[in-house]
Design an enzyme around this catalytic site. Structure first.
Site, short mmCIF file in Angstrom:
data_model
loop_
_atom_site.label_atom_id
_atom_site.label_comp_id
_atom_site.label_asym_id
_atom_site.label_seq_id
_atom_site.Cartn_x
_atom_site.Cartn_y
_atom_site.Cartn_z
N HIS A 192 0.83 -1.28 -0.03
CA HIS A 192 0.08 0.02 0.03
C HIS A 192 0.93 1.16 -0.01
O HIS A 192 1.57 1.56 1.02
CB HIS A 192 -0.90 0.05 1.33
CG HIS A 192 -1.83 -1.16 1.21
ND1 HIS A 192 -3.11 -0.93 0.77
CD2 HIS A 192 -1.69 -2.17 1.91
CE1 HIS A 192 -3.69 -2.03 1.06
NE2 HIS A 192 -2.91 -3.19 1.68
N ARG A 238 -0.26 4.11 -0.98
CA ARG A 238 -1.11 5.23 -0.71
C ARG A 238 -1.36 6.46 -1.66
O ARG A 238 -1.86 7.57 -1.27
CB ARG A 238 -0.95 5.77 0.80
CG ARG A 238 -0.56 4.83 1.77
CD ARG A 238 -1.78 4.30 2.21
NE ARG A 238 -1.65 3.34 3.42
CZ ARG A 238 -2.55 2.37 3.69
NH1 ARG A 238 -3.25 2.14 3.03
NH2 ARG A 238 -2.04 1.72 4.86
N ASP A 241 -9.35 -4.38 -2.06
CA ASP A 241 -8.64 -4.73 -0.78
C ASP A 241 -9.20 -4.16 0.47
O ASP A 241 -9.77 -3.10 0.74
CB ASP A 241 -7.42 -3.84 -1.04
CG ASP A 241 -6.37 -4.22 0.20
OD1 ASP A 241 -6.64 -3.64 1.43
OD2 ASP A 241 -5.40 -4.65 -0.17
N HIS A 298 -2.58 -12.87 1.93
CA HIS A 298 -2.66 -13.08 3.48
C HIS A 298 -3.38 -14.03 4.07
O HIS A 298 -4.11 -13.77 4.89
CB HIS A 298 -2.63 -11.73 4.12
CG HIS A 298 -3.81 -10.73 3.63
ND1 HIS A 298 -5.16 -11.24 3.64
CD2 HIS A 298 -3.93 -9.38 3.25
CE1 HIS A 298 -5.76 -10.14 3.05
NE2 HIS A 298 -5.03 -9.00 3.10
N ASN A 337 -5.27 -6.30 9.37
CA ASN A 337 -6.56 -7.49 9.01
C ASN A 337 -5.86 -8.35 7.58
O ASN A 337 -5.37 -7.78 6.85
CB ASN A 337 -7.55 -6.42 8.69
CG ASN A 337 -8.85 -7.03 8.76
OD1 ASN A 337 -9.05 -8.12 9.20
ND2 ASN A 337 -10.00 -6.16 8.02
N ASP A 363 2.01 -7.24 2.50
CA ASP A 363 0.88 -6.30 2.77
C ASP A 363 1.53 -4.93 3.46
O ASP A 363 0.75 -4.40 4.29
CB ASP A 363 0.01 -7.01 3.62
CG ASP A 363 -1.39 -6.32 3.99
OD1 ASP A 363 -1.77 -5.36 3.15
OD2 ASP A 363 -2.38 -6.75 4.49
N HIS A 378 0.74 3.69 8.12
CA HIS A 378 -0.35 4.51 9.11
C HIS A 378 0.61 5.47 9.62
O HIS A 378 1.74 5.08 10.22
CB HIS A 378 -1.17 3.60 9.83
CG HIS A 378 -2.23 2.76 9.04
ND1 HIS A 378 -3.17 3.21 8.11
CD2 HIS A 378 -2.30 1.53 9.03
CE1 HIS A 378 -3.75 2.17 7.68
NE2 HIS A 378 -3.26 1.19 7.97
O1 DOR Z 1 -4.26 -4.48 7.66
C1 DOR Z 1 -4.64 -4.15 6.71
N1 DOR Z 1 -4.33 -2.78 6.27
N2 DOR Z 1 -5.24 -4.84 5.97
C2 DOR Z 1 -6.00 -4.41 5.01
O2 DOR Z 1 -6.69 -5.25 4.16
C3 DOR Z 1 -5.71 -3.08 4.30
C4 DOR Z 1 -4.52 -2.35 4.93
C5 DOR Z 1 -4.46 -0.99 4.68
O3 DOR Z 1 -4.86 -0.40 3.69
O4 DOR Z 1 -3.96 -0.37 5.67
#
Ligand code: DOR
Length: 431
Positions: free
Chosen positions: A59, A61, A150, A220, A266, A293, A297
């Protein structure tokens, strides 16, 4: 010239001390003792030389409102540091990648901002709302390599079947997110049935594979039960592949409680029994791919009352794989590299992940003996949400080469990639 390294190329079965000659961005020779007098020489003795690593689940972003978490530039620098030469981005940007215009936007930004090869997936449904299919034909023509909503399962069987028929027609796989996200916050989320929902979605999707012949790649995978279904589908010869993340084969739900927000992810971390089942499935080749994955954040978000789901991974993945799978003998080095190179390339139908004459010179040089301690403050990623901070690992990428150009040398990032002759002179020293 990359001289005297242990060349491991799972696709061809090579595992030998060889020289690799690169010219104009392509592999020109792989043989013992190549003579090329004018070549700049990188001494790779006591190092492993592999096809550039591929992470098919990141990701980054960008573009959109979450660029404060990561951008294509910072994500690609982090990937290069971790030894990855190719990444495949998830489409859950804000707004999501659900049209040819948005696919073009990602790929255009990558041309100037990414120091590694970058591909993108597209959503299955508009806005990932699970109601209306995207135009898969247009997406594929624009360069999408797979489709996925996703973070969200496609709950409608009719919709996932329609998507599978289209995806099969245009030769791309579906990467279904068999997650419980839509149950989040509801009462049902507390009952045990919820725990199995990943496996139940996988079971349903395998029926769709059987009916449509569309390839499915299960990202995953986190439950022992899911592995049972995937193993049966493979036995049946169905076109399914599966992936595991470093956090799902090293950490349990118990660890998650101790680690806190940086282990909130997740699908969630599971029981010790599930972790063992994943390791066994990696060993048995039921799970074909290791992907991170990588989900950055902001620190303040992770420390808030409602931390978002996600763990970053591109800078630690190789070290975790070598320390926790290869050193204990769960995977051979060849098999680990296979799951990080040619297998993801195969599941996405992209022509990468092997060392072959005429292929783009995407190469990772690894020091299997390099001991290091994970320190999030040294990361290139904007993210710090890593549950492995402080872990002692053994084995690290020491050089990343993308299309013949060096993007990382012993931890230093070259952005843009270097062709500076003064730097290249230094490479004649042993790395
Ligand atoms: O933990 C996760 N973060 N699982 C996901 O499917 C999406 C991802 C996110 O975009 O932060």
């Amino acid at each position: 010239m990359i001289k005297g390294g242990r060349v491991v190329d799972p696709r061809s079965g090579i595992d030998d001390i060889l020289d690799v000659l690169v010219e104009r961005g392509e592999i020109m020779g792989i043989a013992p003792q190549i003579n090329a007098e004018n070549a700049v020489t990188i001494d790779a003795s006591n190092k492993v030389v592999t096809p550039g690593l591929i992470d098919m689940h990141v990701h980054f972003r960008q573009p959109g409102r979450h660029e404060y978490k990561e951008t294509i530039r910072t994500g690609s620098r982090a990937a290069a540091k971790g030894g990855f030469t190719t990444v495949v981005c998830e489409p859950n940007t804000v707004p999501p990648i659900d049209s040819k215009r948005r696919i073009k936007a990602v790929l255009d930004i990558a041309k100037s901002e990414s120091i590694v090869n970058l591909y993108t997936k597209e959503c299955i449904t508009k806005g990932m709302r699970g109601k209306e299919l995207v135009n898969i034909e247009e997406g594929v023509k624009q360069g999408a390599v797979a489709i996925t909503d996703d973070g969200f399962p496609v709950r409608s069987i009719d919709l996932i079947e329609a998507a599978a028929k289209e995806a099969a027609r245009f030769g791309i796989p579906i990467c279904p997110h068999c997650e419980e996200s839509r149950l989040r916050g509801r009462k049902e989320a507390l009952v045990r049935r919820h725990y199995n929902s990943e496996a139940e979605y996988i079971k349903r999707d395998i029926h769709v594979v059987r009916d449509t012949k569309c390839s499915f790649h299960f990202p995953h995978v986190s439950l022992a039960k899911s592995i049972t279904y995937i193993a049966r589908a493979k036995q049946e010869g169905l076109p399914v592949t599966a992936e595991a993340t470093p956090h799902h084969f090293t950490l349990t739900e118990q660890d998650a409680t101790e680690i806190g927000p940086n282990a909130i992810v997740n699908p969630p971390l599971r029981t010790a029994r599930d972790v063992e089942a994943i390791k066994k499935a990696l060993h048995d080749n039921i799970i074909d791919v290791i992907a991170t994955d990588h989900a950055p954040h902001a620190y303040y978000e992770k420390m808030s009352n409602k931390p978002p789901f996600g763990i970053i991974g591109v800078e630690t993945s190789l070290g975790i794989v070598l320390t926790y799978l290869v050193q204990p003998g769960i995977l051979s080095l060849n098999s680990a590299i296979e799951k990080m190179t040619v297998n993801p390339a195969k599941s996405l139908n992209i022509k990468r992940g092997e060392l072959r004459i005429g292929m783009p010179a995407d190469i990772t040089i690894i020091d299997l003996n390099r001991e290091w301690v994970v320190d999030v403050n040294e990361f290139e990623s904007k993210g710090r949400n890593c549950p492995f901070n402080g872990w002692k690992l053994k084995g690290r990428a020491v050089m990343t080469i993308v299309g013949g150009r060096i993007v990382m040398d012993r931890g230093k990032i070259y952005d843009p990639p270097t062709e500076d002759p003064r730097l290249l002179q230094q490479l004649t020293l042993p790395i």
